[in-house]
Design a protein around this motif. Structure first.
Motif, PDB file in Angstrom:
ATOM      1  N   CYS A  16       0.949  -1.177   0.012  1.00  6.72           N
ATOM      2  CA  CYS A  16      -0.040   0.080  -0.055  1.00  6.72           C
ATOM      3  C   CYS A  16       0.864   1.353  -0.057  1.00  6.72           C
ATOM      4  N   VAL A  17       1.747   1.057   0.626  1.00  7.42           N
ATOM      5  CA  VAL A  17       2.862   2.362   0.653  1.00  7.42           C
ATOM      6  C   VAL A  17       3.430   2.417  -0.640  1.00  7.42           C
ATOM      7  N   CYS A  18       3.970   1.498  -1.128  1.00  6.36           N
ATOM      8  CA  CYS A  18       4.230   1.669  -2.476  1.00  6.36           C
ATOM      9  C   CYS A  18       3.339   2.093  -3.662  1.00  6.36           C
ATOM     10  N   MET A  19       2.261   2.078  -3.444  1.00  2.00           N
ATOM     11  CA  MET A  19       1.062   2.514  -4.230  1.00  2.00           C
ATOM     12  C   MET A  19       0.869   3.882  -3.795  1.00  2.00           C
ATOM     13  N   ALA A  20       0.878   4.135  -2.457  1.00  3.38           N
ATOM     14  CA  ALA A  20       0.684   5.579  -2.209  1.00  3.38           C
ATOM     15  C   ALA A  20       1.725   6.535  -2.785  1.00  3.38           C
ATOM     16  N   ILE A  21       2.869   5.963  -2.889  1.00  4.07           N
ATOM     17  CA  ILE A  21       4.051   6.824  -3.266  1.00  4.07           C
ATOM     18  C   ILE A  21       3.895   7.199  -4.824  1.00  4.07           C
ATOM     19  N   GLN A  22       2.917   6.158  -5.643  1.00  2.11           N
ATOM     20  CA  GLN A  22       2.800   6.625  -6.868  1.00  2.11           C
ATOM     21  C   GLN A  22       1.999   7.399  -6.724  1.00  2.11           C
ATOM     22  N   PHE A  23       0.663   7.413  -6.089  1.00  2.00           N
ATOM     23  CA  PHE A  23      -0.387   8.375  -6.070  1.00  2.00           C
ATOM     24  C   PHE A  23       0.134   9.751  -5.789  1.00  2.00           C
ATOM     25  N   ILE A  24       0.872  10.046  -4.878  1.00  2.00           N
ATOM     26  CA  ILE A  24       1.502  11.329  -4.511  1.00  2.00           C
ATOM     27  C   ILE A  24       2.424  11.625  -5.738  1.00  2.00           C
ATOM     28  N   ASN A  25       3.017  10.875  -6.265  1.00  2.55           N
ATOM     29  CA  ASN A  25       4.033  11.454  -7.458  1.00  2.55           C
ATOM     30  C   ASN A  25       3.182  11.912  -8.653  1.00  2.55           C
ATOM     31  N   SER A  26       1.686  11.152  -8.574  1.00  2.00           N
ATOM     32  CA  SER A  26       0.950  11.699  -9.780  1.00  2.00           C
ATOM     33  C   SER A  26       0.627  13.238  -9.622  1.00  2.00           C
ATOM     34  N   PHE A  27       0.472  13.834  -8.407  1.00  2.00           N
ATOM     35  CA  PHE A  27       0.584  15.281  -8.367  1.00  2.00           C
ATOM     36  C   PHE A  27       1.618  16.099  -8.906  1.00  2.00           C
ATOM     37  N   TRP A  28       2.762  15.481  -8.524  1.00  2.00           N
ATOM     38  CA  TRP A  28       4.140  15.965  -8.969  1.00  2.00           C
ATOM     39  C   TRP A  28       4.014  16.031 -10.436  1.00  2.00           C
ATOM     40  N   ILE A  29       3.845  14.951 -11.052  1.00  2.10           N
ATOM     41  CA  ILE A  29       3.617  14.885 -12.721  1.00  2.10           C
ATOM     42  C   ILE A  29       2.637  15.880 -13.084  1.00  2.10           C
ATOM     43  N   SER A  30       1.588  15.982 -12.720  1.00  2.00           N
ATOM     44  CA  SER A  30       0.497  16.957 -13.006  1.00  2.00           C
ATOM     45  C   SER A  30       0.941  18.398 -12.899  1.00  2.00           C
ATOM     46  N   GLY A  31       1.688  18.838 -11.524  1.00  3.36           N
ATOM     47  CA  GLY A  31       2.257  20.027 -11.516  1.00  3.36           C
ATOM     48  C   GLY A  31       3.461  20.156 -12.578  1.00  3.36           C
ATOM     49  N   LEU A  32       4.260  19.469 -13.052  1.00  2.00           N
ATOM     50  CA  LEU A  32       5.357  19.465 -13.688  1.00  2.00           C
ATOM     51  C   LEU A  32       4.674  19.558 -15.148  1.00  2.00           C
ATOM     52  N   GLU A  33       3.842  18.871 -15.478  1.00  4.24           N
ATOM     53  CA  GLU A  33       3.055  19.119 -16.813  1.00  4.24           C
ATOM     54  C   GLU A  33       2.397  20.351 -17.035  1.00  4.24           C
ATOM     55  N   TRP A  34       1.791  20.963 -15.992  1.00  2.00           N
ATOM     56  CA  TRP A  34       1.381  22.363 -15.905  1.00  2.00           C
ATOM     57  C   TRP A  34       2.415  23.234 -16.320  1.00  2.00           C
ATOM     58  N   PHE A  35       3.451  23.283 -15.524  1.00  2.00           N
ATOM     59  CA  PHE A  35       4.693  24.219 -15.417  1.00  2.00           C
ATOM     60  C   PHE A  35       5.263  24.178 -16.881  1.00  2.00           C
ATOM     61  N   MET A  36       5.388  22.830 -17.624  1.00  2.00           N
ATOM     62  CA  MET A  36       5.992  22.722 -18.892  1.00  2.00           C
ATOM     63  C   MET A  36       4.870  23.498 -19.845  1.00  2.00           C
ATOM     64  N   ASN A  37       3.671  23.303 -19.809  1.00  2.00           N
ATOM     65  CA  ASN A  37       2.693  23.906 -20.772  1.00  2.00           C
ATOM     66  C   ASN A  37       2.845  25.212 -20.856  1.00  2.00           C
ATOM     67  N   LEU A  38       3.213  25.896 -19.805  1.00  2.00           N
ATOM     68  CA  LEU A  38       3.557  27.469 -19.728  1.00  2.00           C
ATOM     69  C   LEU A  38       4.611  27.691 -20.930  1.00  2.00           C
TER      70      LEU A  38
END
Length: 219
Positions: free
Chosen positions: A11-33
Motif C-alpha cells: 500500500c505504501v508503494c502504491m501511495a508513493i505512486q499516488f503522491i507522485n501523480s500530483f508532482w507529474i501533474s504540476g510538472l506538466e502544468w509548468f511545462m505547458n506554460l
C-alpha cells in the motif's frame, strides 16, 4: 515478514505512486506554460512493455539488478556508517539514476521504502516489492485497463491508489509513535553526509543526471 506487514508495504508503494501523480501533474502544468510537455517522457518510462524482451527486462531483470546494486552493494557498503545514512544515500542515488524529472522524485521515495525493507527484513523482499511495482502496477494494471475509456481507466487508478494511500495514512497515524522512535533511534553522523555529498563520484553523478533531466525537458 508477516502477511499483514507485506500488504501495508505494498500500500505504501502504491501511495508513493499516488503522491507522485500530483508532482507529474504540476510538472506538466509548468511545462505547458512554455508550450512543452512531459507526456512523451512519461509514456516512455511507464505503462506496459511492447515486447516480450522488454517485459522480462522491466518486470524481472531490472528489479533484481537494481536491488542488487542499490540495496545490496551501495546500501550494504554504506551500512557501516549507519542504517539511516545508508538508506538515504542509496535512495538518493537510485532516484537520480533514473535520469528524468518524471521518475526521480518517485524513485527516491521508492528507494527509501525499498531500503527500509532490505535493511529490516531482507533484500529478497525489496526485490519482490520492486517486481510488484514494475510488473503489477506499471505493466499488468495498464494492460488490464487499456481497453477502457480514459475516464474509466483514470477512475479505476484513482480508486485503487487512493484507497492504498488512505490505508497508508491510517497506518502512519496509528503507528506514529513507533515510527518516530525508529527515526530517532539512530544518530546520523553529519560528517558522513558531508563526505558523501562532497565525494567526487557523487557530485559527477548528480550533475550528469541532473543535466540529463533538464535536457529531456527542453528538447
Amino acid at each position: 515478514m508477516r502477511f499483514g506487514t507485506l500488504l501495508v508495504l505494498l500500500c505504501v508503494c502504491m501511495a508513493i505512486q499516488f503522491i507522485n501523480s500530483f508532482w507529474i501533474s504540476g510538472l506538466e502544468w509548468f511545462m505547458n506554460l512554455f508550450d512543452k510537455s512531459i507526456m512523451e517522457t512519461l509514456e516512455s518510462v511507464s505503462g506496459s512493455s511492447d515486447s516480450l524482451s522488454m517485459f522480462l527486462y522491466a518486470s524481472i531483470v531490472a528489479p533484481i539488478t537494481e536491488e542488487l546494486i542499490f540495496r545490496g552493494y551501495i546500501q550494504g557498503s554504506l551500512s557501516r556508517f549507519g542504517r539511516k545514512f545508508s538508506i538515504l544515500c542509496s535512495a538518493l542515488l537510485f532516484g537520480f539514476f533514473h535520469g528524468n524529472l518524471v521518475q526521480i522524485p518517485y524513485a527516491f521515495l521508492a528507494g527509501l521504502l525499498l531500503g527500509y525493507v532490505a535493511a529490516e527484513y531482507h533484500i529478497v523482499w525489496s526485490v519482490a516489492i520492486h517486481m510488484f511495482n514494475n510488473l503489477v502496477l506499471a505493466d499488468l494494471l495498464t494492460r488490464a485497463t487499456s481497453g477502457l475509456s480514459v475516464e474509466i481507466a483514470d477512475a479505476i487508478h484513482m480508486i485503487l491508489f487512493g484507497m492504498a494511500t488512505l490505508v497508508t495514512g491510517i497506518v502512519l497515524i496509528v503507528k506514529r509513535k513507533a515510527i518516530r522512535n525508529y527515526l530517532q533511534g539512530e544518530w546520523m553522523d553529519r560528517r558522513c553526509l558531508k563526505r558523501f555529498f562532497l565525494n567526487s563520484g557523487t557530485i559527477v553523478l548528480l550533475l550528469i543526471m541532473g543535466a540529463n533531466s533538464l535536457l529531456l525537458l527542453v528538447m
